[in-house]
Design a protein around this motif. Structure first.
Motif, PDB file in Angstrom:
ATOM      1  N   ASN A 152       0.847  -1.194   0.000  1.00  0.00           N
ATOM      2  CA  ASN A 152       0.000   0.000   0.000  1.00  0.00           C
ATOM      3  C   ASN A 152       0.882   1.244   0.000  1.00  0.00           C
TER       4      ASN A 152
ATOM      5  N   LEU B 255      -8.373   3.520   8.416  1.00  0.00           N
ATOM      6  CA  LEU B 255      -8.410   4.406   7.254  1.00  0.00           C
ATOM      7  C   LEU B 255      -9.583   3.984   6.380  1.00  0.00           C
ATOM      8  N   GLU B 256     -10.530   4.898   6.196  1.00  0.00           N
ATOM      9  CA  GLU B 256     -11.723   4.593   5.413  1.00  0.00           C
ATOM     10  C   GLU B 256     -11.993   5.723   4.426  1.00  0.00           C
ATOM     11  N   ASP B 257     -12.880   5.438   3.433  1.00  0.00           N
ATOM     12  CA  ASP B 257     -13.198   6.469   2.444  1.00  0.00           C
ATOM     13  C   ASP B 257     -14.373   7.343   2.870  1.00  0.00           C
ATOM     14  N   GLU B 258     -14.996   7.011   3.989  1.00  0.00           N
ATOM     15  CA  GLU B 258     -16.047   7.866   4.516  1.00  0.00           C
ATOM     16  C   GLU B 258     -16.084   7.767   6.042  1.00  0.00           C
ATOM     17  N   GLU B 259     -16.425   8.871   6.678  1.00  0.00           N
ATOM     18  CA  GLU B 259     -16.450   8.919   8.134  1.00  0.00           C
ATOM     19  C   GLU B 259     -17.754   8.329   8.655  1.00  0.00           C
TER      20      GLU B 259
ATOM     21  N   ARG C 148      -9.588   9.613   7.161  1.00  0.00           N
ATOM     22  CA  ARG C 148     -10.302   9.398   5.912  1.00  0.00           C
ATOM     23  C   ARG C 148      -9.372   9.605   4.717  1.00  0.00           C
ATOM     24  N   ILE C 149      -9.590   8.824   3.679  1.00  0.00           N
ATOM     25  CA  ILE C 149      -8.822   8.951   2.441  1.00  0.00           C
ATOM     26  C   ILE C 149      -9.231  10.231   1.725  1.00  0.00           C
ATOM     27  N   GLY C 150      -8.246  11.036   1.329  1.00  0.00           N
ATOM     28  CA  GLY C 150      -8.539  12.277   0.620  1.00  0.00           C
ATOM     29  C   GLY C 150      -7.277  12.843   0.003  1.00  0.00           C
TER      30      GLY C 150
ATOM     31  N   GLY D 284      -4.578  10.930   4.777  1.00  0.00           N
ATOM     32  CA  GLY D 284      -4.295   9.523   4.511  1.00  0.00           C
ATOM     33  C   GLY D 284      -2.844   9.274   4.159  1.00  0.00           C
TER      34      GLY D 284
ATOM     35  N   ASN E 227      -2.986  15.529   7.651  1.00  0.00           N
ATOM     36  CA  ASN E 227      -4.047  14.561   7.881  1.00  0.00           C
ATOM     37  C   ASN E 227      -5.152  15.223   8.691  1.00  0.00           C
TER      38      ASN E 227
END
Length: 416
Positions: free
Chosen positions: A220, A335-339, A360-362, A366, A372
């Motif tokens: 990753n 680590l997620e794409d939405e809170e 969150r990924i942005g 991330g 961050n």
């Protein structure tokens, strides 16, 4: 240059401490002006010595205004009182900081050469001396510089490792002087003040690589920046820090013990061995969720047919740890794409964590970024959150939460 703002509450950190700053002749001398300002804001009394070369980059008047004291720059300057200045300076100082420390000045200091006020002060010093190197990457990597650095360390001097990035010469690599805020943190921690005094902190960081064949792997984009910032901040606050990390993009901080691993399995074994001795585990590593079911012994050959790789789950390190000792504090990361508060709390319970740091990924958050934005959860829900800030500031917020944990407060008080 991005040096975090230091709050007024930090002023007590160096209050009344006497810091002598030696500025030598490199382009990074401009950073030393900000370093002087931060030291003064932290409560230190600062005096400055400049070499002749340093005065080519920044004027003595700049440091006189910022420090509130005259700048010393001449070994043979006349004085109204009969004193030997380099002796008086070395007796006065509680800490000496050489920033920037050029390759030339490092070499002189390693050899004990004393041909000007700055070098003579180093030779006659009676307190801890800290060098913050700044130079071209080729000079930093040269065998001569490495040998001189090792000599300084053997002599009991301290080296604040340079950063890596764009250099004044136009090249990119290691050799940038540490940021002023980082240098102040090192000097503060050297006086032994810290909320985590005596606390054993285990930090994991970086990514893992799951081998497909001898030349290919699954991984990753984790850079290790957040974990390394946390490890450095814990060390600054007085903790005994052990760092276990996979492949990373940045140099590791100066901690008490460090071990490098590669795969998720290696990370799991290393953490299980180190965890029993830790008071706090901060699991910031981005460990692969899957690994190839079978690894090819040789390089897989390209052909016309479609190649399928069967994956199996890796060990869930946090979930697998024995957490029967309730005095330990365990921190997980997600680590997620939405809170989602619900998802975060579910993960906290599933992993058996005391705290969960949710990011969150942005584009500015991330992996692989210098910034961050996080939400920190405890067993009862949200505890703290941040806007988009530097990862160093994220580390500070996380440690601020942990030092308030009653288990950590009790252990720290017992060990002071």
């Amino acid at each position: 240059m991005s040096t975090p703002r230091r709050k007024a509450k930090d002023k007590e950190g160096l209050f009344g401490k006497r810091v002598l700053l030696i500025v030598t002749g490199g382009i990074a001398a401009y950073k030393s002006a900000l370093l002087t300002r931060l030291l003064v804001r932290s409560g230190a009394e600062v005096r400055v010595v400049m070499t002749e070369a340093a005065k080519r980059f920044v004027t003595p008047l700049t440091f006189e205004v910022l420090s509130g004291n005259p700048v010393a720059d001449d070994l043979f300057a006349p004085h109204t009182e009969p004193e030997i200045e380099h002796i008086e300076l070395s007796v006065w100082a509680e800490r000496i900081v050489v920033a920037p420390a050029t390759a030339d000045f490092i070499a002189k200091s390693a050899l004990g050469i004393a041909d000007d006020l700055a070098s003579t002060t180093i030779v006659s010093s009676r307190c801890p001396v800290y060098f913050a190197p700044a130079m071209n990457q080729a000079m930093w990597r040269s065998p001569t510089t490495k040998r001189n650095i090792e000599t300084l360390k053997r002599d009991g001097r301290f080296v604040i490792e340079p950063g890596s990035g764009d250099l004044a010469c136009g090249e990119e690599g290691p050799g940038r002087m540490a940021e002023p805020g980082e240098i102040v943190d090192v000097i503060e921690s050297s006086f032994g003040r810290g909320e985590l005094q005596g606390i054993r902190v285990l930090v994991t960081g970086g990514r893992t690589e799951e081998e497909i064949d001898p030349v290919r792997y699954i991984s990753n984009r984790s850079s290790g920046k957040t974990a390394f910032a946390i490890a450095a901040e814990a060390k600054r606050r007085g903790a005994v820090v052990e760092l276990i990390h996979g492949p990373v993009d940045v140099p590791p901080p100066d901690v008490d013990a460090a071990r490098e691993v590669r795969s998720a399995a290696q990370m799991a074994r290393a953490v299980k061995r180190a965890f029993p001795k830790a008071d706090i585990l901060i699991m910031a590593a981005a460990v692969a969720d899957f690994t190839p079911e079978r690894k090819s012994r040789g390089k897989m050959k390209r052909g016309e047919e479609v190649v399928s790789i069967r994956l199996k789950p890796t060990t869930d390190i946090l979930a697998s740890l024995n957490k029967s000792d309730k005095t330990k504090v365990v921190v997980g990361f997600a680590l997620e794409d939405e809170e989602s508060d619900r998802k975060a709390m579910e993960k906290l319970k599933t992993k058996g964590c005391d705290y969960l740091v949710f990011n969150r990924i942005g584009p500015d958050t991330g992996f692989s970024t210098d910034t961050n934005s996080v939400v920190i959860y405890g067993r009862r829900g949200r505890i703290a959150s941040t806007p988009i800030v530097s990862k160093r500031e994220i580390a500070s917020v996380i440690l601020d939460v942990l030092v308030k944990d009653k288990r950590i407060r009790q252990k720290s008080n017992e060990r002071k």
